[in-house]
Every structure is written in structure tokens, then in C-alpha cells.
Scaffold this active site. Structure first.
Site, PDB file in Angstrom:
ATOM      1  N   HIS A  28      76.959  32.554  -4.481  1.00  0.00           N
ATOM      2  CA  HIS A  28      75.767  32.400  -5.156  1.00  0.00           C
ATOM      3  C   HIS A  28      75.056  31.125  -5.174  1.00  0.00           C
ATOM      4  CE1 HIS A  28      74.479  36.293  -6.141  1.00  0.00           C
ATOM      5  NE2 HIS A  28      73.562  36.107  -7.043  1.00  0.00           N
ATOM      6  N   LEU A  42      68.686  36.386   0.747  1.00  0.00           N
ATOM      7  CA  LEU A  42      69.066  35.692   1.942  1.00  0.00           C
ATOM      8  C   LEU A  42      70.259  36.123   2.526  1.00  0.00           C
ATOM      9  CD1 LEU A  42      68.611  32.865   3.087  1.00  0.00           C
ATOM     10  CD2 LEU A  42      69.714  31.854   1.318  1.00  0.00           C
ATOM     11  N   SER A  43      71.171  36.516   1.893  1.00  0.00           N
ATOM     12  CA  SER A  43      72.273  37.209   2.439  1.00  0.00           C
ATOM     13  C   SER A  43      72.112  38.152   3.442  1.00  0.00           C
ATOM     14  CB  SER A  43      73.332  37.751   1.521  1.00  0.00           C
ATOM     15  OG  SER A  43      72.961  39.090   1.144  1.00  0.00           O
ATOM     16  N   TYR A  46      77.328  49.728  -2.382  1.00  0.00           N
ATOM     17  CA  TYR A  46      77.134  48.247  -1.860  1.00  0.00           C
ATOM     18  C   TYR A  46      77.565  47.295  -3.026  1.00  0.00           C
ATOM     19  CZ  TYR A  46      74.212  43.950  -1.235  1.00  0.00           C
ATOM     20  OH  TYR A  46      73.804  42.506  -1.129  1.00  0.00           O
TER      21      TYR A  46
END
Length: 351
Positions: A197, A206-207, A239
Site C-alpha cells: 500500500h 493504481l493496482s 476480490y
């Protein structure tokens, strides 16, 4: 970062083979006209932007995302946090689509994409593109918004630069040397990145941008035409469960990679299955277009060239009588080829 010790069962090996088979057939599959491929990619981009921002709490629907992006060029400042996140995500995706060939995975490129994601958010100006300086553990809240506990403890700010350097170096080495299948490498990168993180905010978004970048660089050229983010949004609970099940073992001598890697590969399978189905639908529609009235074809061509058009604009472009145009538009809407938005004089149409 240690090389992960990975041994997967036949189900995951089969998933990788199926995804790679589709990757190999992509050039032969994309036989649609450039206009239809462009429209397919536009829909996928809207879905990706909408889904990825909603996973993190934004509320804009796909229709609202589409409307916002169609007006983005003329907007000087986005008024809400949701609009800022949508605009930033769309720009980051555009950057990846346009520059992925030259955008090798580096810490500078990771920071650049983070800056782009938060470009429109004044609240985040201080930490755009900079690693975190404060703890950002994943925490749980009660119904009143009070923090009730830490769900997952992320990397401390002091250790973040060292761990990011190690993660990027390992990922590049593994991809360059082909010591592991690229889909496995990408999956390991994503789950480790989210465990670190590294930024104060926007790590989840962003990932997913970085996932698209790495997939494109690994040769999965079909990725822009079907939304992986949409698949993740539809399986949001799974997820987070898959992430946590693997992340809580990362400090062990032999981390359990399978929960996350399995989830990641199944999402990629759903993505390519969705694209295959859409390609088939588009082929059928393309064949059916041969039987459409000439004016209907002109309308479709005009809407492929313009994101949204009113009846007045379509009449000007086609030179058609408005009443005839309304009949053709009703037929196209009923067939699902065209969408109608707004009411009365504010009505407009899009593909």
C-alpha cells in the site's frame, strides 16, 4: 523480495492455457470493422473507469461516467470527488493504452501514473506521486463510521521505499528471464503491491491501472476491449477475500499464493469470455447492418464519429427529414444499436 515457491493444481494450469490460447487467436478474432472495434473499446473503457472507481466508493453510473468523459475537454475543474477520480482514472488508462510499449515497469512510472490518477484532486495535491508518510492500514468501520479494528496491517512508511524497490526489481527480473509465467508474475506483483500500500491513497485504483499496463506489455493485446475492472466489481467480496487470504500469509516462509492467483486467473478468463461473446454479437450485428435502411446506416456512421448527437445534429449531418429520422432512431433504439438519453428537447443519442 524472495522468489515465490509456486505449485498449482491442474485447474489453474488449464486456466492459464485457455487465456493464452485466446491471446494467440486475438489477431484472427478481431475481424470487425475499425469503427466497431473502436466502439467496443470505448464501451470497455467506460466500464473500466466506472467499475474501478466504484470499487473504491465512487457512486457514478456508467451512463454518468460516459456523459462526464464526453464533456471532459470543456471542463476546467471537476466539482465532486467522484468526478475527479473518474477523470483521473480515464487519463491514466489513456496514458497506458498510448504509451505501454515504452512504459517499462519502474518506480518512476508507478509514481507518474499515481500523479495522473490524482491530477484533478486538490485534496491529494500534497502526496501525488509520493510514497506514504503516514500509516494507512486497512481498517473496518461500524455503521456510524467509527473505526472498530485493523483488517490488514500494511507496510510501514519507513520500509515502503525499500519494499517497492525490491518488488519492482523482482517483477522486472521475473518477466525478463521468464522464470515464471507472466500471468503468475503479474498476480504476485498486484497482491504484494496492495500489501505494501505504498501511497497514502488510490492504491486500489493504481493496482488495476498497473495490471492493465503489465498485461499489455506481456502481449495480451485484447485487454483494452473488455473490462477486467467490471469483472472485479461484480465479484467484489471475493476480490477482497482472496487478497486477504494471501496477504495474511506473506510473512510466512511459504506464502499461500493460490487464493489470489486463482481469483486473478478466473477474472481474466471471465474477461476474455465476455470479449468473445461481444465479438460474436458484433459480427451478427455487422451482418444484420447489410439489411438496414440507408438512413439507419448513416445514423450509425454519424454516431461512430461522434460520442453524442441530438436529432437536430443528425438531421444536419444526414440531410434527412426529421420525422423519417425519428422513425429510424426508434427502430435503432428498439434493436439495441443506439441509446436514447435525456427528455424532450434535451434528448440525445449515442451508440
Amino acid at each position: 523480495m524472495r522468489d515465490p515457491k509456486l505449485a498449482f493444481g491442474p485447474d489453474l494450469v488449464k486456466l492459464i492455457a485457455e487465456i493464452d490460447e485466446f491471446k494467440g487467436r486475438w489477431e484472427a478474432l478481431k475481424t470487425l470493422s475499425p469503427d466497431r472495434l473502436s466502439a467496443l473499446r470505448k464501451v470497455a473503457t467506460i466500464e473500466s473507469v466506472g467499475s474501478s472507481t466504484r470499487i473504491e466508493g465512487a457512486k457514478l453510473s456508467d451512463a454518468e461516467v460516459e456523459d462526464l468523459l464526453s464533456r471532459a475537454i470543456s471542463i476546467t475543474a471537476f466539482s465532486t470527488r467522484d468526478e475527479q477520480e473518474v477523470a483521473g482514472y480515464a487519463e491514466a488508462m489513456d496514458l497506458v493504452f498510448e504509451a505501454h510499449v515504452d512504459m517499462r515497469l519502474t518506480e518512476n512510472h508507478v509514481r507518474q501514473l499515481h500523479q495522473t490518477l490524482l491530477r484533478h484532486s486538490d485534496k491529494d495535491a500534497r502526496h501525488r506521486g509520493s510514497y506514504k508518510t503516514l500509516s494507512n492500514n486497512v481498517v473496518a468501520f461500524d455503521a456510524d463510521g467509527r473505526q472498530i479494528g485493523v483488517v490488514f496491517e500494511t507496510t510501514a512508511p519507513f520500509d515502503t521505499p525499500r519494499e517497492m524497490e525490491a518488488l519492482v526489481a523482482w517483477t522486472r527480473k521475473a518477466l525478463d528471464e521468464e522464470s515464471l509465467h507472466p500471468l503468475i508474475v503479474i498476480a504476485v506483483f498486484v497482491v504484494t503491491f496492495l500489501a505494501i500500500h505504498p501511497f497514502q491513497d488510490a492504491n486500489g485504483r493504481l493496482s488495476r491501472v498497473l495490471t492493465t499496463l503489465l498485461l499489455l506489455r506481456a502481449g495480451y493485446a485484447y485487454v483494452p476491449y473488455a473490462s477486467l475492472e467490471r469483472v472485479i466489481e461484480e465479484n467484489k467480496d471475493l476480490y477482497y477475500k482472496a487478497l486477504r487470504r494471501t496477504q495474511t500469509t506473506l510473512e510466512n516462509e511459504t506464502p499461500d499464493w493460490e487464493p489470489w492467483v486463482g481469483f486473478f486467473l478466473r477474472c481474466l478468463k471471465r474477461q476474455k469470455d465476455s470479449l468473445a461473446a461481444r465479438l460474436e454479437q458484433e459480427r451478427l450485428a455487422e451482418g444484420a447492418d447489410a439489411n438496414l435502411p440507408a438512413l439507419s446506416l448513416e445514423v450509425l456512421k454519424a454516431l461512430q464519429a461522434n460520442e453524442r448527437l441530438t436529432i437536430a445534429q443528425l438531421a444536419s449531418i444526414t440531410g434527412a427529414n426529421r420525422n423519417t429520422l425519428k422513425v429510424r432512431l426508434r427502430e435503432l433504439v428498439a434493436d439495441g444499436r443506439v441509446k436514447r438519453r435525456g427528455k424532450a428537447r434535451a434528448t440525445w443519442y449515442s451508440l
